[in-house]
Design a protein around this motif. Structure first.
Motif, PDB file in Angstrom:
ATOM      1  N   UNK A  54       0.969  -1.384  -0.075  1.00  0.00           N
ATOM      2  CA  UNK A  54      -0.122  -0.002   0.386  1.00  0.00           C
ATOM      3  C   UNK A  54       0.996   1.161  -0.169  1.00  0.00           C
ATOM      4  N   UNK A  55       0.446   2.540  -0.571  1.00  0.00           N
ATOM      5  CA  UNK A  55       0.866   3.802  -0.427  1.00  0.00           C
ATOM      6  C   UNK A  55       2.745   3.806  -1.891  1.00  0.00           C
ATOM      7  N   UNK A  56       2.755   2.220  -2.470  1.00  0.00           N
ATOM      8  CA  UNK A  56       4.307   2.920  -3.133  1.00  0.00           C
ATOM      9  C   UNK A  56       4.083   3.259  -4.238  1.00  0.00           C
ATOM     10  N   UNK A  57       3.273   3.493  -4.852  1.00  0.00           N
ATOM     11  CA  UNK A  57       3.297   4.612  -5.623  1.00  0.00           C
ATOM     12  C   UNK A  57       3.465   6.087  -5.508  1.00  0.00           C
ATOM     13  N   UNK A  58       2.682   6.539  -4.272  1.00  0.00           N
ATOM     14  CA  UNK A  58       2.715   6.849  -4.063  1.00  0.00           C
ATOM     15  C   UNK A  58       4.757   8.062  -3.393  1.00  0.00           C
ATOM     16  N   UNK A  59       4.941   6.675  -2.466  1.00  0.00           N
ATOM     17  CA  UNK A  59       6.175   6.563  -1.675  1.00  0.00           C
ATOM     18  C   UNK A  59       7.154   6.970  -3.271  1.00  0.00           C
ATOM     19  N   UNK A  60       7.009   6.182  -3.860  1.00  0.00           N
ATOM     20  CA  UNK A  60       7.833   6.660  -5.621  1.00  0.00           C
ATOM     21  C   UNK A  60       8.004   7.746  -5.578  1.00  0.00           C
ATOM     22  N   UNK A  61       7.151   8.497  -6.244  1.00  0.00           N
ATOM     23  CA  UNK A  61       6.984   9.910  -6.879  1.00  0.00           C
ATOM     24  C   UNK A  61       7.302  10.493  -5.401  1.00  0.00           C
ATOM     25  N   UNK A  62       6.857  10.749  -4.738  1.00  0.00           N
ATOM     26  CA  UNK A  62       7.210  11.631  -4.065  1.00  0.00           C
ATOM     27  C   UNK A  62       8.940  12.135  -3.813  1.00  0.00           C
ATOM     28  N   UNK A  63       9.816  10.709  -3.961  1.00  0.00           N
ATOM     29  CA  UNK A  63      11.047  10.774  -3.412  1.00  0.00           C
ATOM     30  C   UNK A  63      11.594  11.152  -5.111  1.00  0.00           C
ATOM     31  N   UNK A  64      10.869  10.468  -6.278  1.00  0.00           N
ATOM     32  CA  UNK A  64      11.330  10.735  -7.362  1.00  0.00           C
ATOM     33  C   UNK A  64      10.887  12.385  -8.116  1.00  0.00           C
ATOM     34  N   UNK A  65       9.939  12.893  -7.625  1.00  0.00           N
ATOM     35  CA  UNK A  65       9.637  14.122  -7.869  1.00  0.00           C
ATOM     36  C   UNK A  65      10.837  15.235  -7.302  1.00  0.00           C
ATOM     37  N   UNK A  66      10.910  14.949  -5.308  1.00  0.00           N
ATOM     38  CA  UNK A  66      12.338  15.193  -5.216  1.00  0.00           C
ATOM     39  C   UNK A  66      13.438  15.858  -5.983  1.00  0.00           C
ATOM     40  N   UNK A  67      13.505  14.462  -6.189  1.00  0.00           N
ATOM     41  CA  UNK A  67      15.083  14.084  -6.875  1.00  0.00           C
ATOM     42  C   UNK A  67      14.958  14.338  -8.394  1.00  0.00           C
ATOM     43  N   UNK A  68      14.158  14.668  -9.270  1.00  0.00           N
ATOM     44  CA  UNK A  68      14.524  15.690 -10.484  1.00  0.00           C
ATOM     45  C   UNK A  68      14.521  16.947 -10.158  1.00  0.00           C
ATOM     46  N   UNK A  69      13.907  17.460  -9.131  1.00  0.00           N
ATOM     47  CA  UNK A  69      13.984  18.556  -8.947  1.00  0.00           C
ATOM     48  C   UNK A  69      15.545  18.822  -8.599  1.00  0.00           C
ATOM     49  N   UNK A  70      16.041  18.737  -8.042  1.00  0.00           N
ATOM     50  CA  UNK A  70      17.549  18.243  -7.460  1.00  0.00           C
ATOM     51  C   UNK A  70      18.328  18.502  -8.357  1.00  0.00           C
ATOM     52  N   UNK A  71      18.616  17.344  -9.719  1.00  0.00           N
ATOM     53  CA  UNK A  71      19.414  17.020 -10.424  1.00  0.00           C
ATOM     54  C   UNK A  71      19.016  17.330 -11.656  1.00  0.00           C
ATOM     55  N   UNK A  72      18.045  17.421 -11.769  1.00  0.00           N
ATOM     56  CA  UNK A  72      17.156  18.396 -13.448  1.00  0.00           C
ATOM     57  C   UNK A  72      17.033  19.991 -13.413  1.00  0.00           C
ATOM     58  N   UNK A  73      16.115  20.229 -11.415  1.00  0.00           N
ATOM     59  CA  UNK A  73      15.926  21.883 -11.794  1.00  0.00           C
ATOM     60  C   UNK A  73      14.412  21.593 -12.140  1.00  0.00           C
ATOM     61  N   UNK A  74      13.900  20.179 -11.912  1.00  0.00           N
ATOM     62  CA  UNK A  74      12.909  20.823 -12.644  1.00  0.00           C
ATOM     63  C   UNK A  74      12.293  19.137 -12.359  1.00  0.00           C
TER      64      UNK A  74
END
Length: 254
Positions: free
Chosen positions: A68-88
């Motif tokens: 339960x909540x797997x996709x939520x967890x994945x995308x919370x961390x993914x979006x944070x990582x993309x913002x940090x490393x790609x700037x968007x």
């Protein structure tokens, strides 16, 4: 310029095997790669370090799939990582590679095992695609890792084969749905591929496995990762809704 320069990618289950080889190849082509893993942080970091040694860019994303909540967890961390490393927050390439094997004889399959395999291999990819759609730009790429077992039989992997047949259907229907946005969606079906398991070090077992395909050798993860990289490139812009057999001609005969 590399084929995937300025692109971003997520490869689920990329701490080892086909996922790792795919992540490294995409990074070699210029993509910033999110290396997803469920529990083995050390192996995921090794993937990142391997990419960085080759001059590429990558970061890890941890999320257990099939819970339960797997996709939520994945995308919370993914979006944070993309913002940090790609700037968007933009995801150009999504590779659904993470999977769970069944490994049970037909008479031993339990509802619990079946539910787990389906949750990881079919349910999670469906909702990962759904969640990714707002951040995948027009002209993006979705590649789902299926299996040659949807075309030939292995009774010990009924649940696994059923789940991978489902992921092929995800590719087919999303390809039609996303066509107007020029987002291609394809399945890649490996055969027996060296995943580092001790069985591949047993000469007799390796000889038997190699004999099942046309090339008479066991595939390495890079053999499949290169196919995925092609589908992620602009060279594959006119390929969508396709089942790509990357099994080395398994069980063609002779």
């Amino acid at each position: 310029m590399s084929k995937l320069e300025n692109k971003t990618a997520l490869v689920t289950g990329s701490s080892r095997g086909i996922g790792r080889a795919t992540a490294r190849r995409l990074a070699r082509e210029g993509a910033l790669v999110a290396v997803h893993y469920a529990s083995n942080a050390e192996a995921a970091q090794e993937t990142v370090e391997g990419i960085e040694k080759e001059g590429g860019r990558a970061f890890t994303v941890q999320a257990e799939l099939g819970v339960p909540g797997d996709v939520d967890t994945l995308f919370e961390k993914l979006t944070a990582g993309l913002q940090e490393h790609a700037g968007e927050v933009r995801l150009d390439i999504l590779v659904n590679n993470a999977g769970a094997m069944g490994g049970q004889k037909p008479e031993d399959i339990t509802p619990e095992n079946f539910d787990h395999v389906i949750a990881v291999n079919a349910k999670a990819p469906l909702f990962i695609v759904q969640r990714a759609l707002p951040i995948i730009p027009d002209g993006g790429r979705i590649i789902n890792i299926a299996t040659g077992l949807v075309r030939y039989a292995n009774p010990d992997e009924i649940a696994y084969s059923m789940s991978k047949a489902a992921i092929d259907q995800i590719s087919l229907h999303f390809a039609r749905y996303l066509g107007p946005r020029r987002i291609t969606v394809n399945s890649v079906a490996p055969g027996i591929t060296n995943n580092g398991s001790p069985v591949f070090d047993i000469p007799e077992a390796r000889e038997f496995m190699a004999g099942l395909n046309a090339f008479k050798q066991v595939a390495e993860p890079e053999d499949v990762g290169d196919v995925v990289a092609f589908l992620a490139s602009d060279d594959a812009r006119w390929i969508t809704g396709t089942f790509v057999d990357a099994s080395g001609g398994t069980l063609l005969g002779g």
